[in-house]
Design an enzyme around this catalytic site. Structure first.
Site, PDB file in Angstrom:
ATOM      1  N   LYS A 168      55.912  35.255  10.885  1.00  0.00           N
ATOM      2  CA  LYS A 168      56.133  34.152  10.090  1.00  0.00           C
ATOM      3  C   LYS A 168      57.301  33.430   9.545  1.00  0.00           C
ATOM      4  O   LYS A 168      57.818  32.209   9.919  1.00  0.00           O
ATOM      5  CB  LYS A 168      55.416  34.230   8.821  1.00  0.00           C
ATOM      6  CG  LYS A 168      53.956  34.435   8.781  1.00  0.00           C
ATOM      7  CD  LYS A 168      53.125  34.192   7.331  1.00  0.00           C
ATOM      8  CE  LYS A 168      51.818  34.207   7.464  1.00  0.00           C
ATOM      9  NZ  LYS A 168      51.013  34.492   6.113  1.00  0.00           N
ATOM     10  N   LYS A 191      43.401  35.228  19.528  1.00  0.00           N
ATOM     11  CA  LYS A 191      42.678  35.224  18.551  1.00  0.00           C
ATOM     12  C   LYS A 191      42.241  33.826  18.145  1.00  0.00           C
ATOM     13  O   LYS A 191      43.014  32.837  18.332  1.00  0.00           O
ATOM     14  CB  LYS A 191      43.131  36.056  17.180  1.00  0.00           C
ATOM     15  CG  LYS A 191      42.095  36.208  16.001  1.00  0.00           C
ATOM     16  CD  LYS A 191      42.995  36.729  14.920  1.00  0.00           C
ATOM     17  CE  LYS A 191      42.411  36.260  13.769  1.00  0.00           C
ATOM     18  NZ  LYS A 191      43.127  36.987  12.565  1.00  0.00           N
ATOM     19  N   LYS A 215      42.781  28.368  13.306  1.00  0.00           N
ATOM     20  CA  LYS A 215      42.719  27.064  13.228  1.00  0.00           C
ATOM     21  C   LYS A 215      43.783  26.306  13.510  1.00  0.00           C
ATOM     22  O   LYS A 215      43.834  25.032  13.519  1.00  0.00           O
ATOM     23  CB  LYS A 215      42.327  26.959  11.583  1.00  0.00           C
ATOM     24  CG  LYS A 215      42.983  27.644  10.751  1.00  0.00           C
ATOM     25  CD  LYS A 215      42.483  27.655   9.244  1.00  0.00           C
ATOM     26  CE  LYS A 215      42.338  28.930   8.600  1.00  0.00           C
ATOM     27  NZ  LYS A 215      41.526  29.113   7.458  1.00  0.00           N
TER      28      LYS A 215
END
Ligand code: TRP
Length: 329
Positions: free
Chosen positions: A114, A196, A199
């Site tokens: 991140k 994966k 969204k």
């Protein structure tokens, strides 16, 4: 003595849920409600570790709460609440951060990923996020935590923090174990079946949102990337077909053998349409429930207020004990 084991899990309220969130997590949560004392949380405090639009976060949090109820979380059977409604999470976070090492947090792969993704906002909350999560789990003396692969390391750290605290200050926390479900199926992107379903994928066809209408869902499945073979069977290297079979199996409960027989002699086109229809039909009641719940603000507020009270009465006990143990007057 408590008779049922305690299960706790959380989901971040970022946008609407994907088919991956549903099959991989929330649907399994509903099945656990009979056998365990379940506590489910909308992790809005975790969400602000990356920049959020406040109005959007407020709306997404309410929608995420409505959505877990729409998926079948029963607020009478389980405790369903919003993290920020229970102040104990913020307070426990501080106590536990003083039993967590800088080095340990530096090794968290999600933090590193991140930080790389948001180089202009590597805030302290992003760094200490796993401590907040440890508090979520330890406040309720949780026995089991259903988590996906991406949260495994955080759960390991939670166990280390709990053990360390117990050693330093005397027994307090239950050491949680990961809960491994029957089919913790991992749903992959429809456009790149080696990664994966996410969204945040740039390609809107890669991801199914659980509130999408039937036509959209079918269209996305019809465009799913597969391979140049023609025969529907589960095999190494056939990532696209394997993913579609996993999804079809998850929503119909059919085994891979049964699916292979069902589509024997038929092409990928028929199979893709069938998967799209099965998914859309499976999600139809969730969509109806959500529409009903989202229109009933008063009911939702009643549920989350009661949920927060129940959550706080359990968490407060653990927090008070922790305060006493560390020597607060
Ligand atoms: N960090 C989790 C995620 O992003 C959400 C979460 C917050 C959670 N607190 C938790 C999951 C406690 C399990 C237990 O998916």
């Amino acid at each position: 003595m408590k008779d049922k084991k305690i299960i706790l899990s959380g989901i971040q309220p970022t946008g609407t849920f994907t088919l991956g969130n549903y099959i991989g997590a929330v649907r399994n949560w509903t099945k656990l409600q009979e056998e365990y004392d379940c506590i489910y949380m909308i992790a809005n405090m975790h969400a602000i570790t990356v920049r959020q639009d406040p109005a959007a976060l407020r709306k997404n949090t309410a929608n995420a709460y409505a959505l877990i109820l729409a998926c079948g979380i029963d607020p009478e059977k389980s405790i369903a609440f919003i993290q920020s409604h229970n102040r104990c999470h913020a307070e426990m976070n501080w106590v536990l951060s003083c039993s967590t090492q800088f080095g340990e947090l530096s090794r968290m792969t999600q933090f590193k990923a991140k930080a790389e993704k948001h180089p202009d906002d590597i805030n302290a909350g992003l760094f200490t996020y796993p401590v907040l999560m440890a508090g979520d789990i330890l406040l309720y003396q949780s026995d089991l935590v259903p988590v996906g692969a991406d949260q495994k390391q955080h759960l390991e750290l939670t166990r280390d923090i709990a053990q360390r605290f117990n050693q330093k200050y005397g027994e307090l926390f239950t050491i949680p174990e990961p809960y491994i479900g029957e089919t913790g199926a991992r749903v992959m992107s429809l456009q790149d079946p080696t990664s994966k379903m996410s969204k945040s994928d740039d390609n809107p066809n890669a991801c199914i949102f659980i509130l999408e209408d039937k036509d959209t869902i079918i269209r996305k499945f019809r465009r799913a990337i597969t391979d140049s073979d023609t025969c529907v069977r589960y095999a190494e290297g056939k990532d696209g077909i394997n993913n579609l079979m996993t999804i079809y199996s998850a929503v119909t409960n059919k085994s891979y053998d049964e699916i292979e027989r069902e589509f024997d002699g038929k092409g990928y086109g028929d199979f893709k349409t069938a998967v799209g229809e099965a998914v859309a039909d499976h999600l139809a009641p969730v969509r109806d429930n959500f529409a009903r719940l989202a229109a009933d603000k008063a009911y939702l507020e009643k549920c989350w207020t009661e949920g927060a009270q129940k959550a706080e009465s359990i968490a407060r006990r653990t927090l008070s004990k922790a305060y006493r143990k560390v020597g607060f007057n």
